[in-house]
Design a protein around this motif. Structure first.
Motif, PDB file in Angstrom:
ATOM      1  N   GLY A 161      -7.013  -1.798 -12.011  1.00  0.00           N
ATOM      2  CA  GLY A 161      -7.538  -2.632 -13.085  1.00  0.00           C
ATOM      3  C   GLY A 161      -6.703  -3.892 -13.168  1.00  0.00           C
ATOM      4  O   GLY A 161      -6.518  -4.602 -12.183  1.00  0.00           O
ATOM      5  N   THR A 162      -6.132  -4.154 -14.343  1.00  0.00           N
ATOM      6  CA  THR A 162      -5.256  -5.316 -14.506  1.00  0.00           C
ATOM      7  C   THR A 162      -3.781  -4.922 -14.529  1.00  0.00           C
ATOM      8  O   THR A 162      -2.920  -5.777 -14.753  1.00  0.00           O
ATOM      9  CB  THR A 162      -5.600  -6.051 -15.822  1.00  0.00           C
ATOM     10  N   VAL A 163      -3.501  -3.660 -14.293  1.00  0.00           N
ATOM     11  CA  VAL A 163      -2.130  -3.143 -14.402  1.00  0.00           C
ATOM     12  C   VAL A 163      -1.433  -3.223 -13.042  1.00  0.00           C
ATOM     13  O   VAL A 163      -1.899  -2.643 -12.053  1.00  0.00           O
ATOM     14  CB  VAL A 163      -2.128  -1.687 -14.899  1.00  0.00           C
ATOM     15  N   ARG A 164      -0.319  -3.935 -12.994  1.00  0.00           N
ATOM     16  CA  ARG A 164       0.480  -4.003 -11.777  1.00  0.00           C
ATOM     17  C   ARG A 164       1.299  -2.725 -11.630  1.00  0.00           C
ATOM     18  O   ARG A 164       1.891  -2.235 -12.589  1.00  0.00           O
ATOM     19  CB  ARG A 164       1.413  -5.209 -11.816  1.00  0.00           C
ATOM     20  N   ARG A 165       1.339  -2.214 -10.414  1.00  0.00           N
ATOM     21  CA  ARG A 165       2.053  -0.978 -10.112  1.00  0.00           C
ATOM     22  C   ARG A 165       3.182  -1.247  -9.118  1.00  0.00           C
ATOM     23  O   ARG A 165       3.071  -2.107  -8.254  1.00  0.00           O
ATOM     24  CB  ARG A 165       1.095   0.050  -9.498  1.00  0.00           C
ATOM     25  N   CYS A 166       4.249  -0.478  -9.212  1.00  0.00           N
ATOM     26  CA  CYS A 166       5.350  -0.588  -8.246  1.00  0.00           C
ATOM     27  C   CYS A 166       4.916   0.032  -6.911  1.00  0.00           C
ATOM     28  O   CYS A 166       4.601   1.234  -6.867  1.00  0.00           O
ATOM     29  CB  CYS A 166       6.588   0.138  -8.763  1.00  0.00           C
ATOM     30  N   PRO A 167       4.911  -0.736  -5.828  1.00  0.00           N
ATOM     31  CA  PRO A 167       4.410  -0.200  -4.553  1.00  0.00           C
ATOM     32  C   PRO A 167       5.467   0.523  -3.728  1.00  0.00           C
ATOM     33  O   PRO A 167       5.144   1.072  -2.669  1.00  0.00           O
ATOM     34  CB  PRO A 167       3.951  -1.474  -3.833  1.00  0.00           C
ATOM     35  N   GLN A 168       6.711   0.546  -4.187  1.00  0.00           N
ATOM     36  CA  GLN A 168       7.793   1.067  -3.349  1.00  0.00           C
ATOM     37  C   GLN A 168       7.583   2.524  -2.928  1.00  0.00           C
ATOM     38  O   GLN A 168       7.742   2.867  -1.746  1.00  0.00           O
ATOM     39  CB  GLN A 168       9.141   0.902  -4.078  1.00  0.00           C
ATOM     40  N   ASN A 169       7.237   3.408  -3.862  1.00  0.00           N
ATOM     41  CA  ASN A 169       7.043   4.821  -3.508  1.00  0.00           C
ATOM     42  C   ASN A 169       5.862   5.003  -2.564  1.00  0.00           C
ATOM     43  O   ASN A 169       5.880   5.876  -1.685  1.00  0.00           O
ATOM     44  CB  ASN A 169       6.826   5.659  -4.768  1.00  0.00           C
ATOM     45  N   PHE A 170       4.835   4.179  -2.737  1.00  0.00           N
ATOM     46  CA  PHE A 170       3.670   4.214  -1.852  1.00  0.00           C
ATOM     47  C   PHE A 170       4.096   3.850  -0.427  1.00  0.00           C
ATOM     48  O   PHE A 170       3.750   4.550   0.544  1.00  0.00           O
ATOM     49  CB  PHE A 170       2.626   3.228  -2.380  1.00  0.00           C
ATOM     50  N   LEU A 171       4.870   2.774  -0.280  1.00  0.00           N
ATOM     51  CA  LEU A 171       5.279   2.306   1.041  1.00  0.00           C
ATOM     52  C   LEU A 171       6.285   3.248   1.696  1.00  0.00           C
ATOM     53  O   LEU A 171       6.241   3.475   2.909  1.00  0.00           O
ATOM     54  CB  LEU A 171       5.869   0.900   0.924  1.00  0.00           C
ATOM     55  N   LEU A 172       7.194   3.814   0.904  1.00  0.00           N
ATOM     56  CA  LEU A 172       8.156   4.762   1.463  1.00  0.00           C
ATOM     57  C   LEU A 172       7.459   6.003   2.012  1.00  0.00           C
ATOM     58  O   LEU A 172       7.846   6.545   3.055  1.00  0.00           O
ATOM     59  CB  LEU A 172       9.177   5.160   0.401  1.00  0.00           C
ATOM     60  N   ALA A 173       6.414   6.451   1.315  1.00  0.00           N
ATOM     61  CA  ALA A 173       5.652   7.600   1.805  1.00  0.00           C
ATOM     62  C   ALA A 173       4.976   7.264   3.133  1.00  0.00           C
ATOM     63  O   ALA A 173       4.978   8.084   4.067  1.00  0.00           O
ATOM     64  CB  ALA A 173       4.614   8.022   0.767  1.00  0.00           C
ATOM     65  N   LEU A 174       4.408   6.068   3.238  1.00  0.00           N
ATOM     66  CA  LEU A 174       3.789   5.653   4.499  1.00  0.00           C
ATOM     67  C   LEU A 174       4.821   5.618   5.619  1.00  0.00           C
ATOM     68  O   LEU A 174       4.553   6.057   6.738  1.00  0.00           O
ATOM     69  CB  LEU A 174       3.138   4.281   4.341  1.00  0.00           C
ATOM     70  N   TYR A 175       6.001   5.091   5.316  1.00  0.00           N
ATOM     71  CA  TYR A 175       7.055   5.029   6.331  1.00  0.00           C
ATOM     72  C   TYR A 175       7.448   6.432   6.796  1.00  0.00           C
ATOM     73  O   TYR A 175       7.747   6.649   7.971  1.00  0.00           O
ATOM     74  CB  TYR A 175       8.271   4.293   5.778  1.00  0.00           C
ATOM     75  N   ASP A 176       7.446   7.379   5.860  1.00  0.00           N
ATOM     76  CA  ASP A 176       7.841   8.753   6.177  1.00  0.00           C
ATOM     77  C   ASP A 176       6.703   9.593   6.743  1.00  0.00           C
ATOM     78  O   ASP A 176       6.851  10.799   6.956  1.00  0.00           O
ATOM     79  CB  ASP A 176       8.388   9.428   4.921  1.00  0.00           C
ATOM     80  N   ASN A 177       5.535   8.948   6.950  1.00  0.00           N
ATOM     81  CA  ASN A 177       4.374   9.633   7.528  1.00  0.00           C
ATOM     82  C   ASN A 177       3.865  10.782   6.656  1.00  0.00           C
ATOM     83  O   ASN A 177       3.456  11.834   7.159  1.00  0.00           O
ATOM     84  CB  ASN A 177       4.682  10.158   8.937  1.00  0.00           C
ATOM     85  N   VAL A 178       3.901  10.586   5.344  1.00  0.00           N
ATOM     86  CA  VAL A 178       3.333  11.574   4.433  1.00  0.00           C
ATOM     87  C   VAL A 178       2.284  10.872   3.573  1.00  0.00           C
ATOM     88  O   VAL A 178       2.276   9.647   3.430  1.00  0.00           O
ATOM     89  CB  VAL A 178       4.407  12.220   3.534  1.00  0.00           C
TER      90      VAL A 178
END
Length: 311
Positions: free
Chosen positions: A279-296
């Motif tokens: 929506g209009t709410v900004r979210r912290c992407p760090q946990n999302f990106l760390l999970a991608l890096y860790d292949n989970v």
């Protein structure tokens, strides 16, 4: 969207010639075609290319090599029978050596137009290195070329390619080549609101983190960028591109190249600005990106925090 660069300039130089490798968070399950330089009727190269079995990192019995040429492509070509039009992950295999080229151009004949991805063949040898996900037309034709047209130094090498259908297969992807940055860069805070700035050299490939529809951005703040409305309804924002790879309104798959990083808009140095909104709410992407890096599998966008990731 400025970033306080404490390490950016040094890191950008260190990774400037990083190989373009992409590891999906979930593996695609689809038919795969492998073409080696020895596959009968599937590989062609001019007499300027030589054969070698020197490196133990080779795929198969040998591989091809040639000196760089700044005046002509003289590409070695891999021919593949693409069964149906769709999105395919294209990977390459080569032996790595300090004497090989640090900017080898791999050309993918995509249905949207040929795309060139440069690979540092001094690193990541003896493994599959992904060039990205590309839309390919159906048919039996030259799909991947290895060009000699480079100002990089050292032999360009052609060994093997692997082409895998990713339509409906890969659900998530990192936004940058995996070797572009270490894991520690993906948990850095942003300077004034939930987002992240990732310092990479101009021209680094930027990939769709998931399937969705793209809308181009072009303003004084973001510069050239992309809003990717994911199939989950969240909006994934990319800023400061030097070039787009997709048109506004295009539907993309996870891992598909959507642009090249740069320094456009309100930016103090080459980097990728990445943000997530629900929506209009900004979210912290760090946990999302760390999970991608860790292949989970990454957390849902709606579960990401809205604070704690900015100075």
């Amino acid at each position: 969207m400025r970033k306080r660069y404490l390490r950016g300039c040094v890191l950008a130089t260190a990774v400037a010639m990083a190989a373009a490798i992409l590891t999906p968070a979930t593996a695609a399950s689809a038919a795969t075609t492998i073409v080696d330089n020895d596959t009968a009727g599937r590989f062609t190269a001019s007499g300027n290319w030589g054969s070698s079995a020197w490196s133990s990192q080779r795929y198969g019995a040998n591989y091809m090599f040639a000196s760089p040429d700044t005046s002509a492509s003289d590409a070695a070509w891999y021919k593949a029978d693409i069964p149906a039009a769709g999105n395919y992950q294209v990977e390459v295999w080569y032996p790595a050596d300090a004497g090989y080229n640090d900017s080898t151009p791999f050309v993918v004949v995509a249905s949207s137009g040929s795309q060139t991805v440069r690979v540092n063949q001094r690193a990541n040898g003896g493994r599959w290195v992904s060039l990205g996900v590309f839309p390919l037309a159906a048919g039996d034709y030259n799909v991947v070329g290895v060009s000699r047209w480079t100002t990089g130094t050292g032999y360009v090498v052609a060994d093997a390619v692997r082409i895998t259908s990713s339509s409906g297969g890969t659900e998530f992807s990192m936004p940058l080549p995996r070797t572009a940055l270490p894991r520690s860069e993906y948990d850095d805070p942003h300077h004034d609101y939930p987002a992240i700035d990732l310092p990479v050299p101009t021209g680094t490939a930027a990939y769709a983190v998931r399937a969705g529809t793209v809308t181009r951005i072009n303003d004084s703040s973001c510069g050239q960028g992309i809003n990717l409305t994911g199939t989950d309804g969240a909006i994934y924002t990319y800023c400061h591109f030097s070039a787009w790879s997709v048109a506004s309104g295009a539907t993309v798959t996870a891992g598909q190249r959507i642009g090249s990083t740069g320094n456009t808009g309100n930016s103090t140095g080459p980097h990728l600005h990445f943000g997530i909104r629900t929506g209009t709410v900004r979210r912290c992407p760090q946990n999302f990106l760390l999970a991608l890096y860790d292949n989970v599998t990454p957390p849902a966008a709606t579960s990401l925090p809205t604070s704690g990731c900015s100075y």
